[in-house]
Design a protein around this motif. Sequence first.
Motif, PDB file in Angstrom:
ATOM      1  N   LEU A   5       0.821  -1.225   0.000  1.00  0.00           N
ATOM      2  CA  LEU A   5       0.000   0.000   0.000  1.00  0.00           C
ATOM      3  C   LEU A   5       0.848   1.265   0.000  1.00  0.00           C
ATOM      4  N   LYS A   6       2.030   1.193   0.574  1.00  0.00           N
ATOM      5  CA  LYS A   6       2.846   2.423   0.597  1.00  0.00           C
ATOM      6  C   LYS A   6       3.321   2.808  -0.809  1.00  0.00           C
ATOM      7  N   ASP A   7       3.242   1.865  -1.764  1.00  0.00           N
ATOM      8  CA  ASP A   7       3.614   2.198  -3.154  1.00  0.00           C
ATOM      9  C   ASP A   7       2.516   2.980  -3.870  1.00  0.00           C
ATOM     10  N   LEU A   8       1.293   2.926  -3.330  1.00  0.00           N
ATOM     11  CA  LEU A   8       0.178   3.625  -4.011  1.00  0.00           C
ATOM     12  C   LEU A   8       0.364   5.133  -3.881  1.00  0.00           C
ATOM     13  N   ALA A   9       0.133   5.851  -4.989  1.00  0.00           N
ATOM     14  CA  ALA A   9       0.322   7.307  -4.971  1.00  0.00           C
ATOM     15  C   ALA A   9      -0.619   7.980  -3.978  1.00  0.00           C
ATOM     16  N   VAL A  10      -1.785   7.398  -3.790  1.00  0.00           N
ATOM     17  CA  VAL A  10      -2.748   8.018  -2.877  1.00  0.00           C
ATOM     18  C   VAL A  10      -2.213   8.012  -1.441  1.00  0.00           C
ATOM     19  N   LEU A 319      -7.026   5.386  -8.243  1.00  0.00           N
ATOM     20  CA  LEU A 319      -6.624   5.401  -9.652  1.00  0.00           C
ATOM     21  C   LEU A 319      -6.244   6.808 -10.102  1.00  0.00           C
ATOM     22  N   HIS A 320      -7.033   7.781  -9.704  1.00  0.00           N
ATOM     23  CA  HIS A 320      -6.735   9.159 -10.126  1.00  0.00           C
ATOM     24  C   HIS A 320      -5.365   9.603  -9.603  1.00  0.00           C
ATOM     25  N   ALA A 321      -5.032   9.188  -8.373  1.00  0.00           N
ATOM     26  CA  ALA A 321      -3.715   9.559  -7.824  1.00  0.00           C
ATOM     27  C   ALA A 321      -2.591   8.960  -8.664  1.00  0.00           C
ATOM     28  N   GLU A 322      -2.871   7.814  -9.318  1.00  0.00           N
ATOM     29  CA  GLU A 322      -1.861   7.184 -10.190  1.00  0.00           C
ATOM     30  C   GLU A 322      -1.842   7.813 -11.576  1.00  0.00           C
ATOM     31  N   ASN A 323      -2.737   8.797 -11.809  1.00  0.00           N
ATOM     32  CA  ASN A 323      -2.895   9.428 -13.136  1.00  0.00           C
ATOM     33  C   ASN A 323      -3.732   8.561 -14.086  1.00  0.00           C
ATOM     34  N   VAL A 324      -4.545   7.700 -13.524  1.00  0.00           N
ATOM     35  CA  VAL A 324      -5.467   6.886 -14.324  1.00  0.00           C
ATOM     36  C   VAL A 324      -6.848   7.518 -14.154  1.00  0.00           C
ATOM     37  N   VAL A 325      -7.306   8.223 -15.195  1.00  0.00           N
ATOM     38  CA  VAL A 325      -8.533   9.012 -15.050  1.00  0.00           C
ATOM     39  C   VAL A 325      -9.752   8.124 -15.361  1.00  0.00           C
ATOM     40  N   ALA A 326      -9.970   7.146 -14.474  1.00  0.00           N
ATOM     41  CA  ALA A 326     -11.144   6.267 -14.610  1.00  0.00           C
ATOM     42  C   ALA A 326     -12.397   7.110 -14.386  1.00  0.00           C
ATOM     43  N   LYS A 327     -13.529   6.689 -14.988  1.00  0.00           N
ATOM     44  CA  LYS A 327     -14.770   7.475 -14.886  1.00  0.00           C
ATOM     45  C   LYS A 327     -15.890   6.603 -14.307  1.00  0.00           C
ATOM     46  N   PRO A 328     -16.724   7.191 -13.451  1.00  0.00           N
ATOM     47  CA  PRO A 328     -17.835   6.416 -12.872  1.00  0.00           C
ATOM     48  C   PRO A 328     -19.051   6.451 -13.788  1.00  0.00           C
ATOM     49  N   TYR A 329     -18.908   5.902 -15.017  1.00  0.00           N
ATOM     50  CA  TYR A 329     -20.037   5.922 -15.963  1.00  0.00           C
ATOM     51  C   TYR A 329     -21.042   4.853 -15.582  1.00  0.00           C
ATOM     52  N   PHE A 330     -22.277   5.122 -15.088  1.00  0.00           N
ATOM     53  CA  PHE A 330     -22.809   6.460 -14.941  1.00  0.00           C
ATOM     54  C   PHE A 330     -23.290   6.640 -13.503  1.00  0.00           C
ATOM     55  N   SER A 331     -22.594   7.475 -12.807  1.00  0.00           N
ATOM     56  CA  SER A 331     -22.907   7.751 -11.423  1.00  0.00           C
ATOM     57  C   SER A 331     -22.693   9.238 -11.171  1.00  0.00           C
ATOM     58  N   VAL A 379      -5.434  -1.957  -9.314  1.00  0.00           N
ATOM     59  CA  VAL A 379      -6.789  -2.397  -8.931  1.00  0.00           C
ATOM     60  C   VAL A 379      -6.688  -3.620  -8.014  1.00  0.00           C
ATOM     61  N   ARG A 380      -5.834  -4.561  -8.376  1.00  0.00           N
ATOM     62  CA  ARG A 380      -5.695  -5.782  -7.557  1.00  0.00           C
ATOM     63  C   ARG A 380      -5.188  -5.449  -6.166  1.00  0.00           C
ATOM     64  N   LEU A 381      -4.198  -4.582  -6.107  1.00  0.00           N
ATOM     65  CA  LEU A 381      -3.620  -4.208  -4.805  1.00  0.00           C
ATOM     66  C   LEU A 381      -4.677  -3.530  -3.931  1.00  0.00           C
ATOM     67  N   ALA A 382      -5.419  -2.600  -4.521  1.00  0.00           N
ATOM     68  CA  ALA A 382      -6.453  -1.883  -3.750  1.00  0.00           C
ATOM     69  C   ALA A 382      -7.554  -2.843  -3.311  1.00  0.00           C
ATOM     70  N   ALA A 383      -7.937  -3.772  -4.187  1.00  0.00           N
ATOM     71  CA  ALA A 383      -9.030  -4.700  -3.841  1.00  0.00           C
ATOM     72  C   ALA A 383      -8.584  -5.691  -2.774  1.00  0.00           C
ATOM     73  N   ALA A 384      -7.328  -6.115  -2.838  1.00  0.00           N
ATOM     74  CA  ALA A 384      -6.842  -7.109  -1.865  1.00  0.00           C
ATOM     75  C   ALA A 384      -6.799  -6.519  -0.457  1.00  0.00           C
ATOM     76  N   HIS A 385      -6.657  -5.197  -0.366  1.00  0.00           N
ATOM     77  CA  HIS A 385      -6.590  -4.548   0.956  1.00  0.00           C
ATOM     78  C   HIS A 385      -7.721  -3.522   1.054  1.00  0.00           C
ATOM     79  N   GLY A 386      -8.893  -3.885   0.482  1.00  0.00           N
ATOM     80  CA  GLY A 386      -9.977  -2.911   0.314  1.00  0.00           C
ATOM     81  C   GLY A 386     -10.396  -2.211   1.588  1.00  0.00           C
ATOM     82  N   GLY A 387     -10.562  -3.004   2.670  1.00  0.00           N
ATOM     83  CA  GLY A 387     -11.028  -2.412   3.935  1.00  0.00           C
ATOM     84  C   GLY A 387     -10.031  -1.382   4.442  1.00  0.00           C
ATOM     85  N   GLU A 388      -8.743  -1.745   4.395  1.00  0.00           N
ATOM     86  CA  GLU A 388      -7.707  -0.836   4.914  1.00  0.00           C
ATOM     87  C   GLU A 388      -7.582   0.409   4.033  1.00  0.00           C
ATOM     88  N   VAL A 389      -7.631   0.205   2.717  1.00  0.00           N
ATOM     89  CA  VAL A 389      -7.512   1.349   1.794  1.00  0.00           C
ATOM     90  C   VAL A 389      -8.659   2.333   2.043  1.00  0.00           C
TER      91      VAL A 389
END
Length: 409
Positions: A5-10, A319-331, A379-389
């Motif tokens: 988790l410390k590798d995540l930009a967020v 994802l956005h912190a990593e510069n991956v501009v994912a979109k919540p289509y449609f929310s 995505v895998r890293l965030a999902a594997a530690h979802g509660g903590e993230v």
Amino acid sequence: MKRSLKDLAVFGGRPGFLKPLHVGRPGPIDRDRFFDRLAWALDNQWLTNGGPLTREFEDRVAEVAGARNCIATCNATCGLQLVMHAAGVTGEVIMPALTFVATPHAVRWLGLDPVFCDVDPATGCLDPEQVRAAVTDRTSAVVGVHLWGQPCDVDGLEKVAADYGLQLVFDAAHAIGVTANGRPVGTFGDAEVFSFHATKVVTAFEGGAVVTDDDGLAEMVRGLHNFALASPTPVPAGGTNAKMNEAAAAMGLTSLDAFGAVVEHNKSNYEIYRNELGGVPGVGVLELDETERNNFQYVIVSVDEATTGLERDVLLDVLHAENVVAKPYFSPPCHHMEPYRSRSPVCLPYTEALSARVVALPTGPSISREDIRRICNVVRLAAAHGGEVTARRHAGRALAERTARARRT
Ligand code: T4K
């Protein structure tokens, strides 16, 4: 690759990408062909009002769509309005709320009332039985949306429309080149409307097209989109200006030339996403029906918070912190947006559940295999530690708010 988790930009790591990766990034186009067409239009001294390039674009779109008539427009929103107006739609129009807000806005702009209806939980497209239940004596039309490029249950919707004598229009903004039951999208309902916005798999910078086998409707739409100057019958409200111009058509034609290659690239991207995320508990890539033709223009991933502990919006932050501009289509879904939220509150359980868990991930010609591997690693890293993230993200936000408040006082 990020390992903890410390590798995540967020959480203070280095962003995975130096430049933003976008969902709707237009791919490179053949500039020579585009500039040749543009130069030809300038030499031809005919820049809009049904010029030769626009007519050629209409023929090419009609061919892809298998439709008898195509009227190119300045965008899909106006295309939807033209169809509704030409078809004499009145009162209520049933549609999904899981769509871009252009769908209800187009209808409301004409003084009609959008009525939101729940969707099939597997596809997110209108559920014909829910449509049937929503019909009132004020209903005159249904708008199905081929969401994320998946065709609606066209047979089911055509049956409901026939049973109640309703107009049936498809918002096919996402669905150029797609088939349903082996038939091209463009041949269903009374008319279908494509978008050729910059973010679409075929782009004309901005653009749209109405396709229909109904010659009378086509003639009406063609008249209306040019101020109703040549309409066969008087139009009380007058026409509008919704024409495509020659520069847009030059772009649209050049983009259509590349369409096959772009779909191949998108298909390969889709397969890599599926391989990379397959088997991750609580994370699923929307499955497309590969017995049909698809355009693969959206890669939709759904995140089950109950399994992963990861909130969808927290994944977007990651994802956005990593510069991956994912979109919540449609929310949020359209019924939770103004002006619809306060005017006609309604509860749509499947729509709300889907809308809360989906994310569109970057694809298209500018996204490489390696980009996708690195996005999926996050995505895998965030999902594997979802509660903590999720907990750390909330704590971080609360701290930032407290600090900002303290600075203000
Ligand atoms: N019906 C449906 C179901 C639709 O999805 C849409 C449009 C319509 C009707 C109406 O069609 P049009 O009247 O537009 O023809 C974008 C598009 O603006 C919109 O056309 C599209 N749907 C919707 C799904 O996506 P936003 O608000 O997400 O756009 P924006 O500016 O945030 O851009 C999306 C991503 O694309 C960003 O990450 C940036 C990137 N991008 C955008 C543009 C314009 C680029 O990389 N290059 C660009 O030139 O709505």
